[in-house]
Design a protein around this motif. Structure first.
Motif, PDB file in Angstrom:
ATOM      1  N   CYS A 100       0.835  -1.207   0.000  1.00  0.00           N
ATOM      2  CA  CYS A 100       0.000   0.000   0.000  1.00  0.00           C
ATOM      3  C   CYS A 100       0.865   1.250   0.000  1.00  0.00           C
ATOM      4  CB  CYS A 100      -0.904   0.030   1.221  1.00  0.00           C
ATOM      5  SG  CYS A 100      -1.778   1.603   1.369  1.00  0.00           S
ATOM      6  N   SER A 102      -0.835   4.499   0.000  1.00  0.00           N
ATOM      7  CA  SER A 102      -1.685   5.645   0.304  1.00  0.00           C
ATOM      8  C   SER A 102      -1.241   6.357   1.582  1.00  0.00           C
ATOM      9  CB  SER A 102      -3.145   5.210   0.376  1.00  0.00           C
ATOM     10  OG  SER A 102      -3.605   4.909  -0.922  1.00  0.00           O
ATOM     11  N   VAL A 103      -2.002   7.417   1.953  1.00  0.00           N
ATOM     12  CA  VAL A 103      -1.503   8.357   2.966  1.00  0.00           C
ATOM     13  C   VAL A 103      -1.040   7.736   4.283  1.00  0.00           C
ATOM     14  CG1 VAL A 103      -2.539  10.479   2.113  1.00  0.00           C
ATOM     15  CG2 VAL A 103      -3.915   8.934   3.508  1.00  0.00           C
ATOM     16  N   SER A 104      -1.876   6.910   4.896  1.00  0.00           N
ATOM     17  CA  SER A 104      -1.479   6.384   6.217  1.00  0.00           C
ATOM     18  C   SER A 104      -0.200   5.577   6.088  1.00  0.00           C
ATOM     19  CB  SER A 104      -2.584   5.496   6.802  1.00  0.00           C
ATOM     20  OG  SER A 104      -3.762   6.241   6.962  1.00  0.00           O
ATOM     21  N   CYS A 141      -4.644   2.349  -1.044  1.00  0.00           N
ATOM     22  CA  CYS A 141      -5.166   1.860   0.243  1.00  0.00           C
ATOM     23  C   CYS A 141      -5.831   0.493   0.168  1.00  0.00           C
ATOM     24  CB  CYS A 141      -6.153   2.875   0.806  1.00  0.00           C
ATOM     25  SG  CYS A 141      -6.814   2.417   2.413  1.00  0.00           S
ATOM     26  N   ILE A 142      -5.382  -0.419   1.018  1.00  0.00           N
ATOM     27  CA  ILE A 142      -5.976  -1.755   1.035  1.00  0.00           C
ATOM     28  C   ILE A 142      -6.893  -1.933   2.247  1.00  0.00           C
ATOM     29  CG2 ILE A 142      -4.225  -2.874  -0.403  1.00  0.00           C
ATOM     30  CD1 ILE A 142      -2.798  -3.839   2.048  1.00  0.00           C
ATOM     31  N   GLY A 143      -7.240  -0.838   2.893  1.00  0.00           N
ATOM     32  CA  GLY A 143      -8.249  -0.898   3.951  1.00  0.00           C
ATOM     33  C   GLY A 143      -7.766  -1.507   5.247  1.00  0.00           C
ATOM     34  N   CYS A 150       1.320  -1.510   5.448  1.00  0.00           N
ATOM     35  CA  CYS A 150       0.914  -2.904   5.308  1.00  0.00           C
ATOM     36  C   CYS A 150       0.986  -3.382   3.858  1.00  0.00           C
ATOM     37  CB  CYS A 150      -0.491  -3.091   5.868  1.00  0.00           C
ATOM     38  SG  CYS A 150      -1.658  -1.931   5.212  1.00  0.00           S
TER      39      CYS A 150
ATOM     40  N   ALA B  97      -7.454   5.791   4.215  1.00  0.00           N
ATOM     41  CA  ALA B  97      -7.618   6.103   5.630  1.00  0.00           C
ATOM     42  C   ALA B  97      -8.845   5.431   6.224  1.00  0.00           C
ATOM     43  CB  ALA B  97      -7.678   7.606   5.906  1.00  0.00           C
TER      44      ALA B  97
END
Ligand code: FMN
Ligand code: SF4
Ligand code: FES
Lengths: 174, 424
Positions: A100, A102-104, A141-143, A150, B97
């Motif tokens: 992943c 994405s932002v986080s 993002c993979i949730g 992750c 998020a």
């Protein structure tokens, strides 16, 4: 990228005698899946998943067979298949590693993971190792943001990865 | 006021009432032992329209991002005409998020299923599809199993305890997505369900009138439907005693912020995770109390407060109340999914904007030129600026592109482009 268009119609299709769409899958769809929807086209995505789960990717011949089975033009099924990131129209590794970005995950340090895996496997993102074992994917993002950064290895989720422990996700894979 | 006891997370151990480590999936029997399926039994004895009235009176707003009142949506359905009517449950959850629906799916699938069944009865929808994102592999197996249990126990299928719904035996099927963010948009989800590219449709017609397969269809988020279960059991007034309610002085037709909500917090906090609290809880409370503060050495700088599409709260807005009015009060796009990513002091905002631009340029479905081309353009320019090669002219250009994208200026079909341009 979702909006990449289809390959041109002049593409050469490698054929084999044995169908990709097995009798078993056909039977399952006829008895269990078709009754779920008002029309057969709605089974496109479940059917592509079923074929890909078996062969690990979707050869053009398989797309044609699926289209035939659903009573659709092959171009219609190809149109759908090319839209989704999870469908592979080219062979991929036995293990697909989805990291992943994405932002986080970026905040929690995902770039180091990709670097480390790239270095270890000798491939960049969206490439497959020569021995056909690994495909590395940089994805959105993979949730599982609470466990950032992750990655998924095939269906298995690995959370709270670091540059030091990321190699462990490859352990135990044959 | 903090939430006294967990509502949606009643069966899912969560601080301050329980420990994450104690979470486990509830089977059908576990769920029934915890008083499950009582609301469904109650609904079975009621007139469908009375169920809709309770949800309306509770002013339960959609928890998937847009905050549309669920009861009102349900009442948009046309009268039955003998043909099929559908429910699509949105478990696409691809907004960066956001990871709240997966907690319900993984640990309390029967709560969701009960909410689905009640909605089907209330709206007279005979067939439901649970659209779950492709990457939720583990969750998919759990939910598939829970559906099988529900059939085995007479919730769905022939001889369902609900009887015939819309003149048919009710059915619930799981539908697996295949990796496309845009399929969370409700009309794209329907296209995908029909076996096509996930291309949002031009509205109207709205799905309630002509949705899946051209038939009346309700689309709701997982959390929204789950909340119907306690609302039915305890009534509208009980639900409205929680949350911050209506802004002072607002007329009664203004949608309000009643009830509890799931909040997923990620980033450099001590205990990231999905928590439940009343709407109106401050971001600071979520971070400092629920998540036990920032990890040592990190300071709060800003947060994507509702997924990345809704904008950011800055350092001075740390105490912002997380409710449906957050958009108006703090000049952003809204509460969104109420899942926040905390940005620490040592991460650059340009890097974050660039990350968002990459996401939207990658996930654009490509139908609308401003979104497809603009997203990519923004990403390239932000990459250049982040590398230190930006010019002042770039800034003007960024603003020009960003303000030309989106359904707000009316240049695109869906809201993805609005989510994409705020970062600039
Ligand atoms: C680009 C885009 C992506 C969306 N993704 C999701 C999603 O992943 N999950 C979701 O529940 N709603 C998502 N939505 C909102 C849905 O369109 C819709 O409003 C929602 O599912 C309705 O359910 P609710 O009223 O119960 O919230 C998205 C909207 C847009 C514009
Ligand atoms: S705004 Fe973007 S994602 Fe939405 S329909 Fe248009 S191109 Fe597709
Ligand atoms: S941001 Fe990486 S899993 Fe959500």
């Amino acid at each position: 990228m979702a909006w990449i268009t289809k390959q041109s119609g002049t593409i050469q299709i490698d054929r084999r005698d044995e169908p990709y769409l097995t009798a078993e899958i056909r039977k399952d769809f006829e008895s269990r899946m078709f009754p779920r929807y008002p029309d057969k086209q709605a089974c496109t995505i479940p059917l592509l998943h079923a074929i890909q789960d078996l062969h690990n990717w979707l050869p053009y011949q398989a797309i044609e067979e699926a289209a035939d089975f659903l009573g659709l033009p092959a171009s219609t099924v190809l149109d759908t298949a090319t839209f989704y990131e999870e469908f592979f129209l080219e062979p991929r590794g036995k293990y697909t590693i989805w990291v992943c970005q994405s932002v986080s995950c970026e905040i929690m340090g995902n770039t180091k993971l990709v670097e480390k895996l790239s270095e270890k496997l000798g491939i960049g993102p969206h490439e497959t190792t020569e021995d056909g074992r690994f495909t590395l994917m940089n994805v959105e993002c993979i949730g599982a943001c609470g466990g950032a950064p992750c990655a998924l290895v095939n269906h298995k989720l690995h959370e709270n990865l670091t540059a030091d422990n990321v190699e462990q996700i490859l352990d135990g894979l044959d | 006021m903090p939430l006294e006891s967990p509502i949606l997370l009643k069966n899912i151990p969560t601080p301050p009432w329980g420990e994450f480590a104690d979470r486990k999936t509830l089977s059908y029997d576990d769920y029934v032992k915890a008083d499950g399926y009582k609301s469904l039994d109650q609904a079975i004895g009621m007139e469908p329209k009375d169920i809709v009235e309770i949800v309306k009176a509770a002013e339960l707003r959609g928890r998937g991002g847009a905050g549309f009142p669920a009861g009102m949506k349900w009442s948009f359905l046309p009268p039955q005409d003998g043909g099929q009517r559908f429910l699509a449950i949105n478990c696409d959850e691809s907004e960066p998020a956001t990871f709240k629906d997966q907690v319900l799916t993984e640990f309390d699938p029967h709560l969701i299923i009960e909410g689905i069944a009640i909605c089907m009865k209330a709206c007279q929808l005979d067939t439901a599809y649970y659209y779950i994102r492709g990457e939720y592999h583990h969750h998919r197996v759990i939910f598939e199993n829970a559906i099988a249990e529900a059939y085995a126990n007479g919730v769905f299928g022939e001889n369902s305890r609900m009887g015939k719904v819309n003149e048919r035996w009710p059915n619930l099927y799981l539908q697996r997505g295949a990796g496309a963010y845009i399929c969370g948009e409700e009309t794209a989800l329907l296209e995908s369900l029909e076996g096509k590219r996930g291309w949002p449709r031009i509205k109207p017609p709205f799905p309630a009138v002509a949705g899946a397969f051209g038939r009346p269809t309700i689309i709701n988020n997982v959390e929204t439907l789950s909340m119907v279960v306690p609302v039915l059991a305890n009534g509208a007034d009980w639900f409205k005693s929680m949350g911050v309610g209506r802004p002072e002085g607002a007329p009664p037709n203004v949608p309000a912020s009643f009830g509890p909500k799931l909040f997923g917090i990620s980033g450099p906090v001590q205990r990231p995770g999905v928590y439940e609290d009343n709407l109106g809880v401050t971001l600071k409370t979520l971070v400092e109390d629920h998540c036990k503060g920032m990890i040592p050495g990190k300071q709060f700088k800003a947060a994507f407060h509702g997924g990345i599409s809704m904008g950011v709260l800055d350092t001075t807005e740390y105490e912002a109340e997380m409710d449906f009015d957050i958009g108006k009060k703090y000049n952003n796009l809204g509460l969104g999914t109420a899942c926040a990513t905390i940005i620490p002091h040592d991460v650059s905002m340009v890097a974050m904007a660039r990350n968002c631009a990459r996401f939207y340029s990658h996930e654009s479905c490509g139908q609308c030129t401003p979104c497809r081309e603009g997203g990519n353009w923004l990403y390239k320019m932000l990459t250049r600026i982040e590398a230190g090669d930006g010019t002042m002219k770039d800034l003007d250009l960024l603003l020009e592109i960003a303000s030309s994208m989106g359904s707000m200026p009316g240049t695109t079909i869906c809201g993805l482009a609005d989510g994409a341009n705020w970062a600039v």
